[in-house]
Design a protein around this motif. Structure first.
Motif, PDB file in Angstrom:
ATOM      1  N   ARG A   1       9.381  -0.517   4.139  1.00 22.46           N
ATOM      2  CA  ARG A   1       8.909   0.114   2.903  1.00 22.46           C
ATOM      3  C   ARG A   1       7.801  -0.700   2.241  1.00 22.46           C
ATOM      4  NH1 ARG A   1      12.414   1.210  -2.665  1.00 22.46           N
ATOM      5  NH2 ARG A   1      10.659   2.048  -3.894  1.00 22.46           N
ATOM      6  N   LYS A   2       6.787   0.012   1.768  1.00 21.51           N
ATOM      7  CA  LYS A   2       5.729  -0.593   0.960  1.00 21.51           C
ATOM      8  C   LYS A   2       5.982  -0.161  -0.485  1.00 21.51           C
ATOM      9  CE  LYS A   2       2.474   1.362   3.354  1.00 21.51           C
ATOM     10  NZ  LYS A   2       1.115   1.780   3.813  1.00 21.51           N
ATOM     11  N   ASP A   3       6.737  -0.976  -1.215  1.00 20.48           N
ATOM     12  CA  ASP A   3       7.124  -0.612  -2.579  1.00 20.48           C
ATOM     13  C   ASP A   3       5.913  -0.475  -3.490  1.00 20.48           C
ATOM     14  OD1 ASP A   3       9.191  -0.430  -4.858  1.00 20.48           O
ATOM     15  OD2 ASP A   3       7.919  -2.099  -5.492  1.00 20.48           O
ATOM     16  N   SER A   4       4.877  -1.253  -3.234  1.00 21.18           N
ATOM     17  CA  SER A   4       3.684  -1.204  -4.085  1.00 21.18           C
ATOM     18  C   SER A   4       2.447  -0.920  -3.247  1.00 21.18           C
ATOM     19  CB  SER A   4       3.501  -2.522  -4.843  1.00 21.18           C
ATOM     20  OG  SER A   4       3.350  -3.599  -3.956  1.00 21.18           O
ATOM     21  N   LEU A   5       1.526  -0.185  -3.832  1.00 18.19           N
ATOM     22  CA  LEU A   5       0.253   0.107  -3.201  1.00 18.19           C
ATOM     23  C   LEU A   5      -0.868  -0.517  -4.017  1.00 18.19           C
ATOM     24  CD1 LEU A   5       0.463   3.887  -2.179  1.00 18.19           C
ATOM     25  CD2 LEU A   5       0.788   1.881  -0.732  1.00 18.19           C
ATOM     26  N   ARG A   6      -1.838  -1.085  -3.322  1.00 14.39           N
ATOM     27  CA  ARG A   6      -3.016  -1.637  -3.987  1.00 14.39           C
ATOM     28  C   ARG A   6      -4.104  -0.583  -3.992  1.00 14.39           C
ATOM     29  NH1 ARG A   6      -4.824  -6.515  -0.867  1.00 14.39           N
ATOM     30  NH2 ARG A   6      -5.812  -7.253  -2.787  1.00 14.39           N
ATOM     31  N   SER A   7      -4.560  -0.228  -5.177  1.00 18.43           N
ATOM     32  CA  SER A   7      -5.555   0.818  -5.326  1.00 18.43           C
ATOM     33  C   SER A   7      -6.846   0.241  -5.887  1.00 18.43           C
ATOM     34  CB  SER A   7      -5.024   1.914  -6.259  1.00 18.43           C
ATOM     35  OG  SER A   7      -6.008   2.892  -6.515  1.00 18.43           O
ATOM     36  N   MET A   8      -7.955   0.523  -5.204  1.00 19.58           N
ATOM     37  CA  MET A   8      -9.259   0.076  -5.675  1.00 19.58           C
ATOM     38  C   MET A   8      -9.837   1.143  -6.607  1.00 19.58           C
ATOM     39  SD  MET A   8     -11.544  -2.263  -5.719  1.00 19.58           S
ATOM     40  CE  MET A   8     -11.157  -3.341  -4.330  1.00 19.58           C
ATOM     41  N   GLU A   9     -10.001   0.791  -7.869  1.00 18.69           N
ATOM     42  CA  GLU A   9     -10.496   1.737  -8.868  1.00 18.69           C
ATOM     43  C   GLU A   9     -11.594   1.083  -9.693  1.00 18.69           C
ATOM     44  OE1 GLU A   9      -7.234   3.227 -11.169  1.00 18.69           O
ATOM     45  OE2 GLU A   9      -5.964   3.557  -9.411  1.00 18.69           O
ATOM     46  N   ASN A  10     -12.792   1.662  -9.606  1.00 19.77           N
ATOM     47  CA  ASN A  10     -13.943   1.152 -10.361  1.00 19.77           C
ATOM     48  C   ASN A  10     -14.173  -0.340 -10.122  1.00 19.77           C
ATOM     49  OD1 ASN A  10     -14.368   3.711 -11.605  1.00 19.77           O
ATOM     50  ND2 ASN A  10     -12.717   3.243 -13.070  1.00 19.77           N
ATOM     51  N   GLY A  11     -14.019  -0.739  -8.855  1.00 19.56           N
ATOM     52  CA  GLY A  11     -14.262  -2.131  -8.490  1.00 19.56           C
ATOM     53  C   GLY A  11     -13.128  -3.081  -8.801  1.00 19.56           C
ATOM     54  N   LYS A  12     -12.024  -2.566  -9.350  1.00 21.53           N
ATOM     55  CA  LYS A  12     -10.877  -3.403  -9.679  1.00 21.53           C
ATOM     56  C   LYS A  12      -9.651  -2.949  -8.904  1.00 21.53           C
ATOM     57  CE  LYS A  12     -12.483  -4.439 -14.385  1.00 21.53           C
ATOM     58  NZ  LYS A  12     -12.145  -4.399 -15.834  1.00 21.53           N
ATOM     59  N   ILE A  13      -8.753  -3.896  -8.637  1.00 28.21           N
ATOM     60  CA  ILE A  13      -7.538  -3.584  -7.892  1.00 28.21           C
ATOM     61  C   ILE A  13      -6.396  -3.295  -8.865  1.00 28.21           C
ATOM     62  CG2 ILE A  13      -5.801  -4.450  -6.284  1.00 28.21           C
ATOM     63  CD1 ILE A  13      -7.977  -6.109  -4.969  1.00 28.21           C
ATOM     64  N   ARG A  14      -5.778  -2.147  -8.697  1.00 25.40           N
ATOM     65  CA  ARG A  14      -4.627  -1.743  -9.507  1.00 25.40           C
ATOM     66  C   ARG A  14      -3.397  -1.694  -8.613  1.00 25.40           C
ATOM     67  NH1 ARG A  14      -3.657   4.362 -11.791  1.00 25.40           N
ATOM     68  NH2 ARG A  14      -1.668   3.999 -12.848  1.00 25.40           N
ATOM     69  N   ILE A  15      -2.270  -2.192  -9.105  1.00 28.26           N
ATOM     70  CA  ILE A  15      -1.027  -2.202  -8.339  1.00 28.26           C
ATOM     71  C   ILE A  15      -0.133  -1.062  -8.819  1.00 28.26           C
ATOM     72  CG2 ILE A  15       0.981  -3.539  -7.615  1.00 28.26           C
ATOM     73  CD1 ILE A  15      -1.657  -4.691  -6.662  1.00 28.26           C
ATOM     74  N   LEU A  16       0.253  -0.173  -7.893  1.00 26.05           N
ATOM     75  CA  LEU A  16       1.161   0.927  -8.200  1.00 26.05           C
ATOM     76  C   LEU A  16       2.511   0.637  -7.552  1.00 26.05           C
ATOM     77  CD1 LEU A  16      -1.239   3.946  -7.475  1.00 26.05           C
ATOM     78  CD2 LEU A  16      -0.766   2.867  -9.672  1.00 26.05           C
TER      79      LEU A  16
END
Length: 282
Positions: free
Chosen positions: A119-134
């Motif tokens: 399981r990948k509990d968290s996803l790293r999302s690239m948004e507007n040049g910044k990394i957001r953790i979901l």
């Protein structure tokens, strides 16, 4: 059927997105099964999932990782909807195969565990040049595949069908990438070929020019292939490499929209990938 286009066993994956009409594939699969070939059908569910989410007032959430891979975020409520979408699509495919005289067996983690995933509990999302953790994600990466349920289905004369669902170590169902699941299945059953169908004709040198298709490739030139892959093709290429490294004979990225798409893929109307390319590889 042309003897040169026959295979003893194969895995074919059809996406669930709009544009991946499975009708041509199902007609050919039914014919091949009636002629004694053994196939596994892996299907996606992105289109049915998006439709189900919107009907329930849940907006689908996609994220782009820093490395350029696009993924669906699946929270607890989305997982429930995703499982329902998979069941509905499997049922639709099974009914169509049945009308062609071929019985199929959708295999779900709740019935028999084939794919195991981390399981990948968290996803790293690239948004507007910044990394957001979901966090709170119920997706995973396939880490193993038990072929016994597939072989059991074959012994019963049925076509095994696999949705993009796997089981983690605690028995929880997870959404997994269908292409990589197909690669794991092909490796586990020692398939002669893995065919990944989508609404593009293969890897293209120019995404706006279908005639720029790369016809063949092997592990020695993988860097060039990776440089050409964009969007969802990046993950299909990753799955192809995993299958080849798992000793699958060849992987073909081909067009689902053609008549007899399996035969067309085996004839070379796609991108044929091998560990080391030879003249007989397609």
């Amino acid at each position: 059927m042309n003897e040169l286009l026959k295979v003893k066993s194969g895995v074919v994956k059809i996406g669930g997105a709009i544009g991946n009409d499975p009708s041509n594939l199902l007609e050919e699969l039914a014919e091949r099964v009636r002629h004694g070939e053994r196939w596994v059908l892996v299907h996606g569910a992105s289109g049915p999932m998006d439709a189900m989410c919107r009907s329930c007032g849940v907006e689908p959430l996609y994220v782009m990782s820093p490395s350029g891979y696009r993924s669906r975020f699946v929270g607890a409520k989305e997982l429930e909807l995703f499982e329902a979408a998979c069941h509905n699509f499997s049922k639709e495919l099974s009914l169509k195969l049945g009308k062609s005289g071929v019985g199929s067996l959708p295999i779900y983690p709740s019935q028999a565990v084939t794919a195991k995933a981390t399981r990948k509990d968290s996803l790293r999302s690239m948004e507007n040049g910044k990394i957001r953790i979901l966090r709170g994600n119920y997706s995973g990466t396939v880490c193993g595949f038990d072929p016994r349920p597939v072989h059991d289905a074959w012994k019963k004369g049925l076509l095994p069908m696999l949705p993009p669902l796997a089981s983690d170590e605690s028995g929880c169902s997870l959404n997994v990438d269908g292409d990589r699941m197909a690669a794991a299945a092909a490796s586990a059953v020692q398939a002669d070929a893995l065919i990944i169908l989508s609404n593009v004709p293969g890897i293209l040198r120019d995404v706006n020019n279908p005639s720029s298709r790369v016809k063949t490739g092997d592990l020695s030139g993988w860097g060039e292939l990776e440089a050409l892959a964009a969007g969802n093709m990046k993950r299909k290429l990753l799955a192809a490499r995993e299958a080849l490294e798992g000793n699958v004979g060849k992987v073909i990225l081909a067009d689902s929209r053609l008549d007899n798409p399996i035969s067309k893929a085996l004839e070379g109307e796609g991108t044929t990938l091998c560990r080391a390319f030879t003249a007989v590889a397609g």
